[in-house]
Each structure stands twice: as C-alpha cells, then as structure tokens.
Design a protein around this motif. Structure first.
Motif, PDB file in Angstrom:
ATOM      1  N   PHE A 140       0.814  -1.220   0.000  1.00 31.10           N
ATOM      2  CA  PHE A 140       0.000   0.000   0.000  1.00 31.10           C
ATOM      3  C   PHE A 140       0.842   1.263   0.000  1.00 31.10           C
ATOM      4  O   PHE A 140       0.332   2.364   0.195  1.00 31.10           O
ATOM      5  CB  PHE A 140      -0.905   0.010   1.241  1.00 31.10           C
ATOM      6  CG  PHE A 140      -1.659  -1.282   1.408  1.00 31.10           C
ATOM      7  CD1 PHE A 140      -2.805  -1.517   0.664  1.00 31.10           C
ATOM      8  CD2 PHE A 140      -1.210  -2.259   2.291  1.00 31.10           C
ATOM      9  CE1 PHE A 140      -3.487  -2.716   0.799  1.00 31.10           C
ATOM     10  CE2 PHE A 140      -1.895  -3.454   2.431  1.00 31.10           C
ATOM     11  CZ  PHE A 140      -3.044  -3.691   1.689  1.00 31.10           C
TER      12      PHE A 140
ATOM     13  N   ASP B 150      -0.261   4.416  -1.599  1.00 26.10           N
ATOM     14  CA  ASP B 150      -1.504   5.030  -1.129  1.00 26.10           C
ATOM     15  C   ASP B 150      -1.286   5.985   0.035  1.00 26.10           C
ATOM     16  O   ASP B 150      -2.185   6.732   0.403  1.00 26.10           O
ATOM     17  CB  ASP B 150      -2.491   3.935  -0.698  1.00 26.10           C
ATOM     18  CG  ASP B 150      -2.810   2.996  -1.854  1.00 26.10           C
ATOM     19  OD1 ASP B 150      -2.779   3.474  -3.008  1.00 26.10           O
ATOM     20  OD2 ASP B 150      -3.071   1.807  -1.603  1.00 26.10           O
ATOM     21  N   PHE B 151      -0.087   5.951   0.628  1.00 30.39           N
ATOM     22  CA  PHE B 151       0.201   6.840   1.750  1.00 30.39           C
ATOM     23  C   PHE B 151       0.501   8.260   1.267  1.00 30.39           C
ATOM     24  O   PHE B 151       0.863   8.476   0.104  1.00 30.39           O
ATOM     25  CB  PHE B 151       1.408   6.323   2.538  1.00 30.39           C
ATOM     26  CG  PHE B 151       1.065   5.185   3.480  1.00 30.39           C
ATOM     27  CD1 PHE B 151       0.381   5.425   4.666  1.00 30.39           C
ATOM     28  CD2 PHE B 151       1.425   3.885   3.170  1.00 30.39           C
ATOM     29  CE1 PHE B 151       0.072   4.385   5.526  1.00 30.39           C
ATOM     30  CE2 PHE B 151       1.117   2.835   4.026  1.00 30.39           C
ATOM     31  CZ  PHE B 151       0.435   3.084   5.203  1.00 30.39           C
ATOM     32  N   CYS B 152       0.354   9.222   2.190  1.00 29.35           N
ATOM     33  CA  CYS B 152       0.692  10.603   1.862  1.00 29.35           C
ATOM     34  C   CYS B 152       2.206  10.709   1.679  1.00 29.35           C
ATOM     35  O   CYS B 152       2.941   9.850   2.152  1.00 29.35           O
ATOM     36  CB  CYS B 152       0.202  11.544   2.959  1.00 29.35           C
ATOM     37  SG  CYS B 152       1.113  11.408   4.515  1.00 29.35           S
TER      38      CYS B 152
ATOM     39  N   ASN C 280      -6.581  -1.048   8.818  1.00 31.95           N
ATOM     40  CA  ASN C 280      -6.935  -2.279   8.130  1.00 31.95           C
ATOM     41  C   ASN C 280      -5.783  -3.267   7.973  1.00 31.95           C
ATOM     42  O   ASN C 280      -6.003  -4.473   7.952  1.00 31.95           O
ATOM     43  CB  ASN C 280      -7.497  -1.957   6.732  1.00 31.95           C
ATOM     44  CG  ASN C 280      -8.825  -1.216   6.837  1.00 31.95           C
ATOM     45  OD1 ASN C 280      -9.538  -1.372   7.830  1.00 31.95           O
ATOM     46  ND2 ASN C 280      -9.130  -0.411   5.836  1.00 31.95           N
TER      47      ASN C 280
ATOM     48  N   ALA D  95      -3.584  12.070   8.764  1.00 26.39           N
ATOM     49  CA  ALA D  95      -4.350  11.969   7.527  1.00 26.39           C
ATOM     50  C   ALA D  95      -5.301  10.772   7.599  1.00 26.39           C
ATOM     51  O   ALA D  95      -4.901   9.663   7.953  1.00 26.39           O
ATOM     52  CB  ALA D  95      -3.409  11.821   6.338  1.00 26.39           C
ATOM     53  N   GLU D  96      -6.552  11.042   7.277  1.00 25.33           N
ATOM     54  CA  GLU D  96      -7.594  10.004   7.344  1.00 25.33           C
ATOM     55  C   GLU D  96      -7.206   8.767   6.539  1.00 25.33           C
ATOM     56  O   GLU D  96      -7.293   7.640   7.012  1.00 25.33           O
ATOM     57  CB  GLU D  96      -8.909  10.582   6.809  1.00 25.33           C
ATOM     58  CG  GLU D  96     -10.121   9.716   7.078  1.00 25.33           C
ATOM     59  CD  GLU D  96     -10.444   9.642   8.568  1.00 25.33           C
ATOM     60  OE1 GLU D  96     -10.829   8.565   9.026  1.00 25.33           O
ATOM     61  OE2 GLU D  96     -10.284  10.676   9.258  1.00 25.33           O
ATOM     62  N   SER D  97      -6.721   9.024   5.323  1.00 26.94           N
ATOM     63  CA  SER D  97      -6.416   7.904   4.420  1.00 26.94           C
ATOM     64  C   SER D  97      -5.302   7.017   4.972  1.00 26.94           C
ATOM     65  O   SER D  97      -5.374   5.792   4.916  1.00 26.94           O
ATOM     66  CB  SER D  97      -6.030   8.443   3.042  1.00 26.94           C
ATOM     67  OG  SER D  97      -4.969   9.358   3.169  1.00 26.94           O
ATOM     68  N   CYS D  98      -4.279   7.666   5.530  1.00 28.89           N
ATOM     69  CA  CYS D  98      -3.175   6.899   6.087  1.00 28.89           C
ATOM     70  C   CYS D  98      -3.652   6.056   7.272  1.00 28.89           C
ATOM     71  O   CYS D  98      -3.301   4.883   7.398  1.00 28.89           O
ATOM     72  CB  CYS D  98      -2.052   7.828   6.529  1.00 28.89           C
ATOM     73  SG  CYS D  98      -1.250   8.696   5.164  1.00 28.89           S
ATOM     74  N   GLN D  99      -4.454   6.680   8.136  1.00 26.07           N
ATOM     75  CA  GLN D  99      -4.942   5.964   9.309  1.00 26.07           C
ATOM     76  C   GLN D  99      -5.825   4.779   8.902  1.00 26.07           C
ATOM     77  O   GLN D  99      -5.854   3.750   9.567  1.00 26.07           O
ATOM     78  CB  GLN D  99      -5.718   6.914  10.230  1.00 26.07           C
ATOM     79  CG  GLN D  99      -4.827   7.860  11.021  1.00 26.07           C
ATOM     80  CD  GLN D  99      -3.786   7.137  11.863  1.00 26.07           C
ATOM     81  OE1 GLN D  99      -4.041   6.060  12.396  1.00 26.07           O
ATOM     82  NE2 GLN D  99      -2.581   7.711  11.947  1.00 26.07           N
ATOM     83  N   GLN D 100      -6.543   4.978   7.799  1.00 30.13           N
ATOM     84  CA  GLN D 100      -7.412   3.915   7.302  1.00 30.13           C
ATOM     85  C   GLN D 100      -6.607   2.680   6.910  1.00 30.13           C
ATOM     86  O   GLN D 100      -6.929   1.563   7.305  1.00 30.13           O
ATOM     87  CB  GLN D 100      -8.198   4.444   6.082  1.00 30.13           C
ATOM     88  CG  GLN D 100      -9.413   3.592   5.737  1.00 30.13           C
ATOM     89  CD  GLN D 100     -10.451   3.650   6.852  1.00 30.13           C
ATOM     90  OE1 GLN D 100     -10.744   4.719   7.366  1.00 30.13           O
ATOM     91  NE2 GLN D 100     -10.973   2.502   7.250  1.00 30.13           N
ATOM     92  N   ILE D 101      -5.551   2.922   6.187  1.00 26.31           N
ATOM     93  CA  ILE D 101      -4.691   1.810   5.761  1.00 26.31           C
ATOM     94  C   ILE D 101      -4.090   1.105   6.976  1.00 26.31           C
ATOM     95  O   ILE D 101      -4.080  -0.125   7.056  1.00 26.31           O
ATOM     96  CB  ILE D 101      -3.541   2.328   4.865  1.00 26.31           C
ATOM     97  CG1 ILE D 101      -4.108   3.091   3.653  1.00 26.31           C
ATOM     98  CG2 ILE D 101      -2.667   1.174   4.399  1.00 26.31           C
ATOM     99  CD1 ILE D 101      -3.057   3.831   2.861  1.00 26.31           C
TER     100      ILE D 101
END
Length: 421
Positions: free
Chosen positions: A186, A189-191, A219, A210-216
RNA sequence: GUGGGUGUAGCUCAGUUUGGUAGAGCGGCAGGUUGUGGCCCUGUUGGCCGCGGGUUCAACUCCCGUCACUCACCCCA
C-alpha cells in the motif's frame, strides 16, 4: 526602534508571576515529599549529545534545534529536551556510585525552533523526573502513578492516560520488518510524508493524522502488542497490573509512538481536553539503552516530562491556582515632617516582618487613600499635622473602616501587636 | 516550511460594506469645599488607525506588498 521579545518567547509579568511561583513551589515540595532530588544542568550542551542521544533522524534534532558555534568553533545547542543532559550528568558525575537507584527531578527551560501555537513556544518550560537503574516494571508504574498523583493533588481531573509498549529493541526490530512487509503493497496510497517515513522511521506512520493513512493502518498494520517478546509482554502486563492495583486509570493505545529514538518498552502520554490541539500535558517512557549509548555502563531507566505552560493553561481553566493576597499596610502622610515619620515607621514595621509601603508621589490624602485601596491594603496608617501635634498616629482598618490612635513613640510595637492579635 | 484569522488609545473593542484626516467602555490623573478609600458624578490624559507603496481633490476605509500576532498542519511537553 521599538524592541520586542523574540517570537515564541514570553514575558512573565508581575500580574502572573505568582502562578509560576505557586506551581514551582508545589512541584518542589511534592518531589521533596516523594524523596526525589533536584538536578540542574546547563542551558546548552555539545550538539553531539542530542544528535547521538535523542537521534539525528528525529524532528527535534533534525529541524528544531537552536545550534550555534562558539568562539572555539565548537557546535553547541540550547537544550531541546532534558533526558539526554540528565543522563550525561549521571554518567559524568558517576551518580551510579552514590546509589544503585537514582531518582531525580528537574524544572527547566527548553528551546525548540518550531512555529508557535497554543501550548507551544520556542522557549518553554518542563518539569520531569527520572528513575535510573531499574529494569523492572515497578519503576515504570511508579513514574506513571507519581505523575498522576501530582496532577491529582493539583486538583486536575479528567485526564486521559494513554499507555503502550513499543517493545525491546530486538522485538521492535522484528515487528518493524513485519510491519514493513505488510504495508509494502500500500506504499503508494500513503501521503508523501508517510512514504518518506516508511524509509526513515516507519513507526511514526502511526502519528500521521491523515484520514487515508490511518485507514490503511487500521486495516493492514499489525499491532506491536501482538509482536512483543515474552519478556516484553510480561513486563508490560506487570506495569498494567501495578497501575490497576493503585487505581490509576489508563487506556491502551497501540498507536502511541514517541518522537524520540531512545524509548524502549513502556511509552505513555497524558492528555487533557482542556488544552488546544497540542493536548499532551506530559509524555515519557522507558529508555533502557540511553546510558550506554552515551558512554555509560548499560543502565535501564524510565522517566517523564511535563509542560509547565500547558499545566498552567489547565490550572487557569479549572481555577486551580490560589490567589496570593498578602495583607499589607500603607502609610499615608501629609507634609514634610509626617513624611519622614512615616518613612521611619515603615522601616521599623518592615523589620518586624510587616509588609509596608509609603506614598512616593507626595499626593493628596484622597489620592493616597485611593492608592491604598486599589492595592488592597488591609490597614492604613495616617500621619498628618494634627497627629504630629498630638504625638499620635491613626491606624485605619480598611475592611471595618474604623480608626485607632497610637502614641507615636510606641506605635511600632503597638501596631505590630494590634494587627497580629 | 504550509494554510486560515486578526492588526484602530495602556487594555477590550466599535467605525471600514456606501472614501471626507477617529469613538466607547475600562484604566491612569485631578476634582465633587477646607485631612480619609470603595459606589456614584464631572473633567482630563491618551492613537501618524502595524509599516511601505499605489489609486484619488481626499484613504482607518479601496488595491498591492511587507511585518507582527494568533490558531491549525507538521512534531512535541
């Protein structure tokens, strides 16, 4: 040219210095009662101490230090944190020879060149303490329990203790390898900052907001707590157990990572909702290798540091700082002769320990009375021509409003008796 | 380093939209009869409207730039 203080620094004005005095005294008394001794280290150190001790990849060292060359071309740095200097002193002064376990505290000013905001300055102040010499969880638990107790005694409630273990160096190394391989798919997909941290200090991915990073991470990132060695796990469990036994509330946060490289095993942070975005009031943990990294014998240690400004921010919101109002006496005098009498009387009363002021502006009686009232004088002594003539002075009680005459010659002693009765 | 907000009297702020060289409250100082504070009343003090440039007959007000403060990001206490 209108000079002004340096960005990120603050004057402590007379109207608020009592708050600092209160807090500093409270802390000193507290540690005195708990058998910690104070240690004071210089304002600056060799730059190398921090680069080596704190870690040259950390933000604190790589971009926030006030570093300069002295006239001998030695690189020096205003201290940006206190554990490294304390440990340097511990090694240099052979404090391990004085006792096996060393418990010290400090209150000091630190310097970091960051953009100031609420709860963050470039010169700021911390108090903290260290237990040097014990590898066992009792030390970790005492540090957390003690800090919690200090806050409690200051009247602070609603604190959130976040606790984690980042394992020994060995188990962390294993964990990082696993973390890396799990997250590799992934990476893109990280910032951008996280992609960089992926290489330099992958553990700090957990700090990203960052929301997206925390999401990855939520999961796909394995929890470090599932990858601790047996010894690490036993240690961590005992820390938690001891906190439970002493009724210290905490929550486990396996994403809590500290920004300084020297931490091992236990890390923790205490936050308050009364602060701004910078909500940590203290942070700390175990550092089992710092002493040897700085050239000493292998010596395990654990410690914590708390921000004074942030503490004051909290205390001011909960009204936790008692007003300091010392009773004092103001001498009102009219005319040259009375002024001199008043001056002498003030000097004599001060010698007896009574806070005492006289008028310095030779103003009217009304003005002097207003001054006394504004400064909240508890008593006023009045000396004018009439009193000189009758050889007396009047003592006025400002809350009751009544006046009592005293004979001039014995006034000092009698006033002293009267207001201490 | 990046983004948002704000800069007018010692302090807290109004005025800026519809350009005409500034206001309030608090504070400071002095009075309200001849020597007595708080409450009240009166007077007074105090600002090149952050700084520089531009537009205009005229700028606190519009435009550009700059600096400072502040909050947030980053990171930490």
């Amino acid at each position: 040219m209108q000079y002004q203080n340096i960005k990120g620094t603050k004057d402590v004005l007379p109207s608020e210095s009592y708050q600092w005095q209160y807090l500093e005294k409270f802390i000193a008394d507290f540690f005195d009662k708990n058998n910690y001794q104070e240690i004071r280290t210089p304002a600056f150190e060799m730059t190398e101490l921090f680069a080596h001790g704190v870690g040259s990849d950390t933000d604190v060292v790589s971009k926030e230090m006030y570093t300069f060359l002295d006239k001998g071309n030695t690189s020096l740095t205003l201290k940006p944190e206190l554990t490294a200097p304390v440990i340097r002193s511990y090694i240099q002064n052979r404090l391990d020879q004085i006792s096996t376990i060393v418990k010290v505290y400090y209150i000091d000013a630190l310097f970091r060149q960051e953009r100031p905001q609420k709860g963050r300055q470039r010169q700021f102040h911390q108090f903290g303490f260290e237990i040097i010499g014990s590898p066992h969880p009792e030390a970790d638990a005492e540090v957390i329990q003690t800090m919690y107790e200090l806050y409690t005694q200051l009247g602070i409630r609603d604190l959130n203790i976040r606790l984690n273990s980042i394992g020994s160096r060995e188990s962390r190394k294993n964990y990082l390898a696993i973390l890396k391989s799990e997250l590799m798919p992934f990476l893109n997909d990280f910032c951008p900052t996280c992609q960089q941290r992926f290489q330099t200090n992958i553990l700090r991915l957990f700090d990203c907001k960052a929301e997206s990073c925390q999401q990855i991470l939520a999961n796909h990132a394995p929890s470090i707590l599932d990858h601790l060695s047996e010894d690490d796990r036993i240690h961590f469990d005992e820390v938690k157990h001891l906190l439970d036994l002493t009724d210290v509330p905490y929550s486990i946060d396996n994403r809590l990572v500290r920004g300084l490289d020297y931490y091992t095993r236990t890390t923790f942070e205490i936050t308050s909702s009364l602060l701004g975005s910078q909500d940590a009031v203290c942070g700390g943990g175990r550092y089992d290798h710092l002493v040897e990294d700085l050239g000493g014998k292998p010596t395990p240690a654990v410690g914590v540091a708390s921000g004074m400004e942030r503490l004051l921010l909290i205390l001011n919101q909960i009204g936790g700082i008692p007003e300091s109002q010392k009773p004092f006496l103001f001498i009102v005098s009219l005319g040259e002769q009375a002024r001199r009498r008043g001056f002498v009387l003030a000097a004599d009363l001060r010698k007896k320990g009574i806070a005492c002021e006289t008028d310095f502006l030779r103003r009217s009686m009304k003005a002097q009375m207003r001054e006394a009232d504004k400064k909240a004088a508890k008593w006023v002594v009045i000396i004018g021509d009439n009193e000189i003539e009758k050889n007396i002075v009047f003592l006025k009680d400002m809350t009751a409003g009544n006046q009592t005459p005293f004979t001039m010659e014995t006034a000092t002693e009698e006033i002293y008796q009267y207001i201490n009765r």
